[in-house]
Design a protein around this motif. Sequence first.
Motif, PDB file in Angstrom:
ATOM      1  N   ALA A 101       0.829  -1.209   0.000  1.00 11.54           N
ATOM      2  CA  ALA A 101       0.000   0.000   0.000  1.00 11.54           C
ATOM      3  C   ALA A 101       0.860   1.255   0.000  1.00 11.54           C
ATOM      4  CB  ALA A 101      -0.936  -0.009   1.209  1.00 11.54           C
ATOM      5  N   LEU A 102       1.910   1.288   0.816  1.00  7.18           N
ATOM      6  CA  LEU A 102       2.775   2.466   0.853  1.00  7.18           C
ATOM      7  C   LEU A 102       3.640   2.558  -0.398  1.00  7.18           C
ATOM      8  CD1 LEU A 102       3.935   2.826   4.581  1.00  7.18           C
ATOM      9  CD2 LEU A 102       2.091   3.999   3.372  1.00  7.18           C
ATOM     10  N   ASP A 103       4.085   1.422  -0.922  1.00  7.67           N
ATOM     11  CA  ASP A 103       4.858   1.439  -2.165  1.00  7.67           C
ATOM     12  C   ASP A 103       4.055   2.088  -3.293  1.00  7.67           C
ATOM     13  OD1 ASP A 103       7.050   0.210  -1.038  1.00  7.67           O
ATOM     14  OD2 ASP A 103       6.575  -1.791  -1.808  1.00  7.67           O
ATOM     15  N   ALA A 104       2.745   1.842  -3.294  1.00  6.74           N
ATOM     16  CA  ALA A 104       1.884   2.337  -4.373  1.00  6.74           C
ATOM     17  C   ALA A 104       1.386   3.754  -4.137  1.00  6.74           C
ATOM     18  CB  ALA A 104       0.687   1.391  -4.544  1.00  6.74           C
ATOM     19  N   THR A 105       1.663   4.329  -2.957  1.00  2.00           N
ATOM     20  CA  THR A 105       1.114   5.644  -2.606  1.00  2.00           C
ATOM     21  C   THR A 105       2.225   6.506  -2.023  1.00  2.00           C
ATOM     22  OG1 THR A 105      -0.870   4.397  -1.944  1.00  2.00           O
ATOM     23  CG2 THR A 105      -0.875   6.772  -1.528  1.00  2.00           C
ATOM     24  N   ALA A 111       0.374   3.472   7.083  1.00  2.00           N
ATOM     25  CA  ALA A 111      -0.700   2.552   6.710  1.00  2.00           C
ATOM     26  C   ALA A 111      -1.117   1.802   7.960  1.00  2.00           C
ATOM     27  CB  ALA A 111      -0.230   1.583   5.634  1.00  2.00           C
ATOM     28  N   THR A 112      -2.426   1.732   8.180  1.00  2.00           N
ATOM     29  CA  THR A 112      -2.963   1.118   9.394  1.00  2.00           C
ATOM     30  C   THR A 112      -3.833  -0.070   9.015  1.00  2.00           C
ATOM     31  OG1 THR A 112      -4.120   1.641  11.478  1.00  2.00           O
ATOM     32  CG2 THR A 112      -4.981   2.655   9.472  1.00  2.00           C
ATOM     33  N   PRO A 113      -3.736  -1.187   9.727  1.00  2.00           N
ATOM     34  CA  PRO A 113      -4.463  -2.394   9.349  1.00  2.00           C
ATOM     35  C   PRO A 113      -5.822  -2.491  10.037  1.00  2.00           C
ATOM     36  CG  PRO A 113      -2.985  -2.913  11.132  1.00  2.00           C
ATOM     37  CD  PRO A 113      -2.824  -1.434  10.861  1.00  2.00           C
ATOM     38  N   VAL A 190      -2.634   9.219   5.329  1.00  2.00           N
ATOM     39  CA  VAL A 190      -2.633   7.978   6.113  1.00  2.00           C
ATOM     40  C   VAL A 190      -3.669   7.048   5.508  1.00  2.00           C
ATOM     41  CG1 VAL A 190      -2.987   6.943   8.380  1.00  2.00           C
ATOM     42  CG2 VAL A 190      -1.955   9.224   8.202  1.00  2.00           C
ATOM     43  N   LEU A 191      -3.267   5.805   5.236  1.00  2.00           N
ATOM     44  CA  LEU A 191      -4.123   4.837   4.564  1.00  2.00           C
ATOM     45  C   LEU A 191      -4.656   3.791   5.537  1.00  2.00           C
ATOM     46  CD1 LEU A 191      -1.912   4.086   1.419  1.00  2.00           C
ATOM     47  CD2 LEU A 191      -3.685   5.856   1.675  1.00  2.00           C
ATOM     48  N   SER A 192      -5.892   3.369   5.298  1.00  2.00           N
ATOM     49  CA  SER A 192      -6.460   2.222   5.998  1.00  2.00           C
ATOM     50  C   SER A 192      -6.418   1.036   5.041  1.00  2.00           C
ATOM     51  CB  SER A 192      -7.901   2.506   6.428  1.00  2.00           C
ATOM     52  OG  SER A 192      -8.479   1.370   7.038  1.00  2.00           O
ATOM     53  N   VAL A 193      -5.764  -0.036   5.470  1.00  2.00           N
ATOM     54  CA  VAL A 193      -5.564  -1.211   4.604  1.00  2.00           C
ATOM     55  C   VAL A 193      -6.294  -2.395   5.235  1.00  2.00           C
ATOM     56  CG1 VAL A 193      -3.871  -2.654   3.427  1.00  2.00           C
ATOM     57  CG2 VAL A 193      -3.329  -0.259   3.937  1.00  2.00           C
ATOM     58  N   GLY A 194      -7.550  -2.567   4.857  1.00  4.52           N
ATOM     59  CA  GLY A 194      -8.391  -3.590   5.463  1.00  4.52           C
ATOM     60  C   GLY A 194      -7.874  -5.012   5.363  1.00  4.52           C
ATOM     61  N   PRO A 195      -7.316  -5.417   4.217  1.00  2.32           N
ATOM     62  CA  PRO A 195      -6.842  -6.808   4.107  1.00  2.32           C
ATOM     63  C   PRO A 195      -5.694  -7.151   5.046  1.00  2.32           C
ATOM     64  CG  PRO A 195      -7.160  -5.842   1.928  1.00  2.32           C
ATOM     65  CD  PRO A 195      -7.287  -4.728   2.911  1.00  2.32           C
TER      66      PRO A 195
END
Length: 304
Positions: A101-105, A111-113, A190-195
């Motif tokens: 996720a961070l590599d792509a953004t 990034a938070t799970p 800041v990203l939320s990464v559900g998976p």
Amino acid sequence: MPSTTVVVVTWRGREHITACLDALARQRPHRTLVVDNASDDGTAGLIAAHPSRPEVLRLPVNRGYAGGLAAALPTITTRYVAWLNDDAVPDDGWLAALEDALDATPDAAAATPSMLLADGSTQSVGVRLTADGHGADLVLAGREVFGFCGGAALLRRDAVERVGGVPAAFFCYYEDTDTAWRLRLAGYRVLSVGPARVHHRHGASTNPGSRPFHRWNERNRLLTLLRCAPAGTAVRELVRFAAITALLPLRRATPDAANFHVPLRVRVLLEVLVRLPVTVAQRWRIGRRATVDRRAVWREWAGR
């Protein structure tokens, strides 16, 4: 070379750290660094005997979660740094999902799970900013959130260093919300990464609802606002906290929670006031680094 150093901060974690390290051994290749906050319950022996052979930074005294993270940061050279509670057990794809996720953004710094409790319910998919400046867990969110839950997040190391590192003096609680504030002020997302999923034994290391829990939460919320929020908001919340404290003895009935006990609230106020000169200096430095106005961050995220 691995992209991530996973920092596991532990204190008397004998009952749960083995499960955490077992889960880390199944992640994408990375460096594991355990910060042992002077555990005296046999935790050190368990870490030393673990087959994954994690690196260990043993501190002479217990510096809390924030202090442990701050002590580890200067030893890290990888692109990313993960914060992980010793009572958290990540699913096998946790680290890969966060790294991808961070590599792509490139403009995201954290990034938070999905953090799940023992009964399978969701504890957090990110942190929101309440209308009075609390950092509160989100259980439902889109791709972007105000902040991350520090129990199992991935951050860009250089971004964290650029915004001033980890607030070691917080001891524990609100080190994640304060860091998210500073990252936002520097223009990061800041990203939320559900998976990316983590199973969390919430409260295994601390006792939610206890006097220390409420002391750290109340004090560090006020310090975070004084460091990061618009000046009017920070002063308003400090005055409001003081006014409620002064009026509590006049109320016929008050909640039994520790954060409504007058002696605890007076201690919080004294600790904030003692730290006020240092906090004002920190606020100035944070403002110097900022590329986004504090009021703009507040308008966009407070109360959402």
